[in-house]
Scaffold this active site. Structure first.
Site, PDB file in Angstrom:
ATOM      1  N   CYS A   1       3.192  33.178 -20.930  1.00  0.00           N
ATOM      2  CA  CYS A   1       4.126  33.930 -20.094  1.00  0.00           C
ATOM      3  C   CYS A   1       5.551  33.511 -20.393  1.00  0.00           C
ATOM      4  O   CYS A   1       5.785  32.500 -21.047  1.00  0.00           O
ATOM      5  CB  CYS A   1       3.855  33.657 -18.615  1.00  0.00           C
ATOM      6  SG  CYS A   1       2.172  34.020 -18.142  1.00  0.00           S
ATOM      7  N   GLY A  29       4.545  37.723 -23.273  1.00  0.00           N
ATOM      8  CA  GLY A  29       3.580  38.373 -22.402  1.00  0.00           C
ATOM      9  C   GLY A  29       3.843  39.845 -22.299  1.00  0.00           C
ATOM     10  O   GLY A  29       4.981  40.257 -22.100  1.00  0.00           O
ATOM     11  N   ASN A 104       5.204  29.909 -15.929  1.00  0.00           N
ATOM     12  CA  ASN A 104       4.618  29.882 -17.273  1.00  0.00           C
ATOM     13  C   ASN A 104       3.818  28.595 -17.395  1.00  0.00           C
ATOM     14  O   ASN A 104       4.338  27.520 -17.114  1.00  0.00           O
ATOM     15  CB  ASN A 104       5.722  29.933 -18.331  1.00  0.00           C
ATOM     16  CG  ASN A 104       5.198  29.677 -19.748  1.00  0.00           C
ATOM     17  OD1 ASN A 104       5.885  29.112 -20.571  1.00  0.00           O
ATOM     18  ND2 ASN A 104       3.970  30.091 -20.040  1.00  0.00           N
ATOM     19  N   GLY A 105       2.576  28.729 -17.825  1.00  0.00           N
ATOM     20  CA  GLY A 105       1.718  27.550 -17.970  1.00  0.00           C
ATOM     21  C   GLY A 105       0.424  27.776 -17.230  1.00  0.00           C
ATOM     22  O   GLY A 105       0.107  28.892 -16.829  1.00  0.00           O
ATOM     23  N   CYS A 239       3.784  21.483 -26.161  1.00  0.00           N
ATOM     24  CA  CYS A 239       2.763  22.301 -26.845  1.00  0.00           C
ATOM     25  C   CYS A 239       3.146  22.575 -28.297  1.00  0.00           C
ATOM     26  O   CYS A 239       4.157  23.217 -28.567  1.00  0.00           O
ATOM     27  CB  CYS A 239       2.611  23.627 -26.105  1.00  0.00           C
ATOM     28  SG  CYS A 239       1.624  24.842 -27.008  1.00  0.00           S
ATOM     29  N   TYR A 245       3.012  29.507 -33.227  1.00  0.00           N
ATOM     30  CA  TYR A 245       2.831  30.933 -32.978  1.00  0.00           C
ATOM     31  C   TYR A 245       3.647  31.512 -31.839  1.00  0.00           C
ATOM     32  O   TYR A 245       4.228  32.580 -31.963  1.00  0.00           O
ATOM     33  CB  TYR A 245       1.348  31.208 -32.698  1.00  0.00           C
ATOM     34  CG  TYR A 245       1.070  32.577 -32.131  1.00  0.00           C
ATOM     35  CD1 TYR A 245       1.009  33.690 -32.967  1.00  0.00           C
ATOM     36  CD2 TYR A 245       0.899  32.768 -30.760  1.00  0.00           C
ATOM     37  CE1 TYR A 245       0.777  34.956 -32.450  1.00  0.00           C
ATOM     38  CE2 TYR A 245       0.658  34.033 -30.232  1.00  0.00           C
ATOM     39  CZ  TYR A 245       0.594  35.120 -31.089  1.00  0.00           C
ATOM     40  OH  TYR A 245       0.373  36.363 -30.571  1.00  0.00           O
ATOM     41  N   SER A 286       3.315  37.151 -37.364  1.00  0.00           N
ATOM     42  CA  SER A 286       3.082  35.754 -36.990  1.00  0.00           C
ATOM     43  C   SER A 286       3.056  34.808 -38.189  1.00  0.00           C
ATOM     44  O   SER A 286       3.376  33.636 -38.069  1.00  0.00           O
ATOM     45  CB  SER A 286       1.783  35.637 -36.193  1.00  0.00           C
ATOM     46  OG  SER A 286       0.710  36.173 -36.922  1.00  0.00           O
ATOM     47  N   ASP A 349      -0.757  32.371 -39.110  1.00  0.00           N
ATOM     48  CA  ASP A 349      -0.461  31.172 -38.327  1.00  0.00           C
ATOM     49  C   ASP A 349      -1.700  30.502 -37.774  1.00  0.00           C
ATOM     50  O   ASP A 349      -1.722  29.291 -37.607  1.00  0.00           O
ATOM     51  CB  ASP A 349       0.489  31.531 -37.166  1.00  0.00           C
ATOM     52  CG  ASP A 349      -0.211  32.421 -36.154  1.00  0.00           C
ATOM     53  OD1 ASP A 349      -0.431  33.601 -36.464  1.00  0.00           O
ATOM     54  OD2 ASP A 349      -0.585  31.923 -35.084  1.00  0.00           O
ATOM     55  N   CYS A 385      -7.566  25.754 -24.694  1.00  0.00           N
ATOM     56  CA  CYS A 385      -6.323  25.253 -24.094  1.00  0.00           C
ATOM     57  C   CYS A 385      -6.421  25.402 -22.581  1.00  0.00           C
ATOM     58  O   CYS A 385      -6.804  26.448 -22.093  1.00  0.00           O
ATOM     59  CB  CYS A 385      -5.144  26.066 -24.602  1.00  0.00           C
ATOM     60  SG  CYS A 385      -3.592  25.655 -23.763  1.00  0.00           S
ATOM     61  N   CYS A 436       1.472  17.882 -27.769  1.00  0.00           N
ATOM     62  CA  CYS A 436       0.079  18.239 -27.477  1.00  0.00           C
ATOM     63  C   CYS A 436      -0.517  18.962 -28.676  1.00  0.00           C
ATOM     64  O   CYS A 436       0.070  19.908 -29.199  1.00  0.00           O
ATOM     65  CB  CYS A 436      -0.016  19.139 -26.255  1.00  0.00           C
ATOM     66  SG  CYS A 436      -1.715  19.664 -25.912  1.00  0.00           S
ATOM     67  N   CYS A 439      -5.818  21.684 -28.650  1.00  0.00           N
ATOM     68  CA  CYS A 439      -6.686  22.773 -29.110  1.00  0.00           C
ATOM     69  C   CYS A 439      -7.126  22.555 -30.559  1.00  0.00           C
ATOM     70  O   CYS A 439      -8.105  23.140 -31.015  1.00  0.00           O
ATOM     71  CB  CYS A 439      -6.008  24.120 -28.932  1.00  0.00           C
ATOM     72  SG  CYS A 439      -4.368  24.208 -29.646  1.00  0.00           S
TER      73      CYS A 439
HETATM   74 FE1  SF4 Z   1      -0.513  24.063 -26.852  1.00  0.00          FE
HETATM   75 FE2  SF4 Z   1      -2.952  23.762 -27.878  1.00  0.00          FE
HETATM   76 FE3  SF4 Z   1      -1.939  21.925 -26.229  1.00  0.00          FE
HETATM   77 FE4  SF4 Z   1      -2.626  24.344 -25.319  1.00  0.00          FE
HETATM   78  S1  SF4 Z   1      -4.003  22.786 -26.149  1.00  0.00           S
HETATM   79  S2  SF4 Z   1      -0.802  23.187 -24.818  1.00  0.00           S
HETATM   80  S3  SF4 Z   1      -2.080  25.635 -27.060  1.00  0.00           S
HETATM   81  S4  SF4 Z   1      -1.197  22.494 -28.263  1.00  0.00           S
HETATM   82 MG    MG Z   2      -0.905  37.255 -35.931  1.00  0.00          MG
END
Ligand code: SF4
Ligand code: MG
Length: 456
Positions: A1, A29, A104-105, A239, A245, A286, A349, A385, A436, A439
């Site tokens: 978002c 979004g 957002n989040g 993130c 992306y 992307s 990506d 995620c 982070c 994922c």
């Molecule tokens: Fe970003 Fe992946 Fe961490 Fe989610 S899990 S916050 S998409 S790096």
């Molecule tokens: Mg794409």
């Protein structure tokens, strides 16, 4: 978002500015958009709609509304469905005053908090995680709505970058881990908060700075005040997927140009997963910037061999698999003359469900490509995620159900190459412990913090 907010200390109307901000955050979004403000009789007002910003909202109408403080939101559903009740900003006239929130989040302990509050009589109106903030504010007596807000934020886990409208105040807050970006800007008498700096550019504002993780900014006629969410300091956890992306390449995050990071991702990919094709091309849009980096590093010419319909949205955001499948064809078409008999290196990506890559490889072969080498400018997405990006369950993640060889066969490519986790960190250029990568790596933040523990 995406979230956006504007506050004029001179009392000038800002809703058209909020519209423009949302327009620049459209990539974050496309399911719905909305704005909220507090009118002269202290009533909270919202206008919301489904779809793209220009369909959901009427710019001309917003320009006539006299509100000197307002917030807005573009939604990409992660927690909760895509129905109208979940369209943000969420608003309430609660006992201490009107409040509207754009988020957002993803609040990772939302369902635990919700259960707790429901057992004590709260009646939720939506299925979004964001609504727990409103109920937490109302659940305990506080002197002011700002106290109530700060106290609720203390109880949340996971990711939130917020724009909040209170009476005579605009509040911005970023979770103590700093998962999602959030920036403060200013032009003349107007302060802005925005998910990304690209929206500040559109309204002609200078970025003053980004919010610190765990910071709360209170903007009123006196200017800007900085507070802290009262929790012990956490490890920063920005993130990495924003760079890969999600964010627009013309934004700055954590002081880094998303464009430059993306180009680095492509260069590092070319070193780690080289390939001798006739040309490097990208999955637009992307994969574009990473493909340019790949071509530059490898010395193989870059061709824009796949054309994207400029009026189509992001495929991934279509909520059903059927439309997602259609979406690839709706959106991308290769140029036959550049494809026939050629060995292509195609940079994208990410691979999530594998739909985009599979359909594109099939199409390129249909158009006569002799070889299709897929190169992905992020590591394999193997874990869901919980912090606001809509990755599906593990079973649906292509890289979780198949190893690289099997996945290469599944998408029908000649070869498949990914970026390594170390190269991802290096390309971003931030310390490993501040980013982070859950994922990709499965390393969610410190033990237990993801879980739905409760301490109200
Ligand atoms: Fe970003 Fe992946 Fe961490 Fe989610 S899990 S916050 S998409 S790096
Ligand atoms: Mg794409």
């Amino acid at each position: 978002c995406g979230v956006f907010g504007a506050f004029s200390t001179a009392g000038n109307p800002v809703l058209e500015e909020v519209y423009l901000g949302l327009y620049a955050l459209q990539h974050r979004g496309q399911e719905s958009a909305g704005v909220a403000w507090i009118d002269k009789s202290d009533q909270i007002r919202t206008i919301k709609g489904q779809g793209l910003v220009h369909l959901a909202l009427n710019q001309a109408e917003l320009a006539t509304i006299d509100a000197s403080s307002a917030i807005g939101h573009v939604r990409y559903s992660t927690a909760g469905g895509s129905g109208l009740a979940n369209v943000q900003p969420l608003a309430a006239n609660y006992c201490r005053g009107p409040v509207a929130i754009a988020h957002n989040g993803n609040i990772s302990n939302a369902s635990g908090v919700r259960r707790y509050l429901e057992n004590r009589g709260a009646i939720f109106q939506s299925t979004t995680d964001t609504e727990v903030i409103l109920h937490l504010m109302a659940h305990q007596p506080h002197k002011t709505e700002l106290d109530a807000l700060v106290d609720s934020l203390r109880k949340l886990k996971g990711a939130f970058s917020l724009a909040v409208a209170l009476k005579d105040r605009l509040v911005a807050a970023r979770d103590p881990w700093g998962f999602r970006p959030l920036a403060l800007g200013k032009r003349d008498d107007v302060y802005y908060i925005s998910s990304e700096s690209c929206a500040l550019d559109l309204v002609g504002a200078d970025m003053i700075r980004e919010l610190e993780p765990g910071e709360i900014l209170v903007i009123d006629d006196e200017g800007v005040r900085s507070l802290r969410i009262p929790v012990e300091p956490r490890r920063k956890y920005l993130c990495s997927f924003e760079f890969v992306y999600f964010a627009r390449p013309d934004s700055l995050i954590s002081g880094r140009s998303v464009y430059e990071v993306r180009k680095n991702l492509g260069k590092m990919l070319a070193k780690g997963a080289p390939c001798n094709g006739d040309c490097v091309t990208c999955m637009p849009d992307s994969g574009t910037v990473a493909a340019m980096g790949y071509a530059e590093e490898s010395g193989i010419p870059y061709e824009k061999a796949i054309v994207r319909n400029r009026y189509s949205g992001r495929t991934f955001i279509e909520p059903t698999q059927r439309v997602r499948e259609l979406g690839v064809r709706k959106k991308l078409n290769p140029i036959r003359e550049l494809i026939r008999g050629k060995s292509l290196t195609v940079v994208d990506d990410s691979i999530v469900r594998g739909t985009t890559s599979r359909r594109m490889v099939e199409l390129l072969r249909e158009y006569g490509a002799s070889e299709v080498h897929m190169r992905i400018s992020s590591p394999p997405v193997k874990f869901p995620c919980y912090y606001g990006i809509d990755t599906p369950t593990r079973e649906e993640l292509a890289a979780a159900r198949a190893n690289e060889t099997a996945l290469c066969a599944e998408i029908g490519a000649t070869s498949l190459g990914y970026l390594t986790g170390d190269d991802l960190i290096q390309a971003i250029g931030l310390p490993e412990w501040e980013v982070c990568t859950a994922c990709f790596s499965g390393n969610y933040m410190e033990d237990g913090e993801r879980h739905e523990e409760l301490d109200i």
